[in-house]
Design a protein around this motif. Structure first.
Motif, PDB file in Angstrom:
ATOM      1  N   SER A   1       4.745 -13.030   1.289  1.00 38.08           N
ATOM      2  CA  SER A   1       4.099 -13.142  -0.022  1.00 38.08           C
ATOM      3  C   SER A   1       4.761 -14.237  -0.852  1.00 38.08           C
ATOM      4  O   SER A   1       4.078 -15.061  -1.475  1.00 38.08           O
ATOM      5  CB  SER A   1       4.180 -11.799  -0.760  1.00 38.08           C
TER       6      SER A   1
ATOM      7  N   ASP B   1      -3.092  -7.030   0.902  1.00 37.42           N
ATOM      8  CA  ASP B   1      -2.064  -6.050   0.549  1.00 37.42           C
ATOM      9  C   ASP B   1      -2.369  -4.678   1.155  1.00 37.42           C
ATOM     10  O   ASP B   1      -1.462  -3.954   1.566  1.00 37.42           O
ATOM     11  CB  ASP B   1      -1.954  -5.921  -0.970  1.00 37.42           C
TER      12      ASP B   1
ATOM     13  N   TYR C   1      -2.900 -16.098   1.513  1.00 32.31           N
ATOM     14  CA  TYR C   1      -2.667 -15.009   0.548  1.00 32.31           C
ATOM     15  C   TYR C   1      -3.474 -15.341  -0.696  1.00 32.31           C
ATOM     16  O   TYR C   1      -2.963 -15.932  -1.634  1.00 32.31           O
ATOM     17  CB  TYR C   1      -1.169 -14.895   0.246  1.00 32.31           C
TER      18      TYR C   1
END
Length: 229
Positions: free
Chosen positions: A73, A97, A86
């Motif tokens: 992340s 997520d 992402y």
């Protein structure tokens, strides 16, 4: 030396995921191999870098971070990479997520369990005990269940685990799938979407073979004594 350092062992699924992310995005890093088989992660020197004694770990110009999900992340946000890894869109990011939260008690738990019990390089060598067939059967049953969830939930309407393009969720997912594969387990038997997914991810990752060299070595060792499982 300043810059990004990666402490890793390609035996580790999460370490492979971070390794492939860096390679796929041409992010320069200084490799810092940590030989888990030799116990290098237990040394006092390494504990100063990773208090948990695990891999992967990054040191980004003095900023040290553990845990693969946090690392992936962070790298996605900190470095200039394509948005699909992402996504900035809140809903698209939430899907990534969602998978990363599920995987800890899903494919990571049960894929690793089958590998640990069945692989001669870990168990029963660590305990000097023979393989427990009941324990292995239970682990395989649980693995079958989570593989079905990947086939019928995550991949039901998606090309990749979190949407229509590859993301950091897929790096984690493919590395966990390759762990039971290392001991000859047919992860895609009866799961056409999962089988196609595996090949699709491999096709997007030119560094896949390099990252999985140890997996293929273990698989070769495992399959030598017998033709199959």
């Amino acid at each position: 030396m300043s810059g990004l350092k990666l402490y890793y062992d390609l035996m580790s699924q999460p370490a492979r995921a971070v390794f492939m992310f860096l390679k796929s995005n041409n992010i320069p890093f200084e490799p810092k191999p940590v030989a888990l088989r030799k116990g290098e992660h237990h040394t006092d020197e390494y504990r100063k870098i990773s208090p948990f004694g695990l891999v992967p770990v990054i040191d980004d110009n003095g900023f040290t971070l553990t845990e693969s999900v946090a690392i992936l992340s962070y790298l996605s946000d900190h470095y200039k990479v394509a948005d699909h890894w992402y996504p900035k869109n809140p809903q698209a990011r939430a899907r990534v997520d969602q998978y990363m939260a599920w995987q800890h008690h899903g494919i990571r738990l049960f894929g690793s369990m089958v590998f640990r019990i069945q692989a001669r390089v870990i168990e029963p060598r660590m305990t000097n005990e023979p393989i427990d067939p009941k324990r292995l059967a239970a682990a395989k049953a649980n693995l079958e269940s989570v593989l079905d969830q990947m086939e019928n939930i995550f991949l039901k309407d998606n090309t990749f685990l979190a949407g229509d393009d590859i993301s950091i969720a897929d790096l984690l997912g493919i590395c966990e799938l390759m762990q039971p594969y290392a001991v000859g387990y047919d992860i895609s038997a009866g799961r056409p979407r999962l089988a196609a997914y595996v090949e699709r991810v491999k096709g997007r990752l030119p560094c896949f073979s390099e990252a999985h060299i140890m997996v293929h070595k273990i698989r070769s060792m495992w399959l030598k004594p017998k033709a199959g499982l």
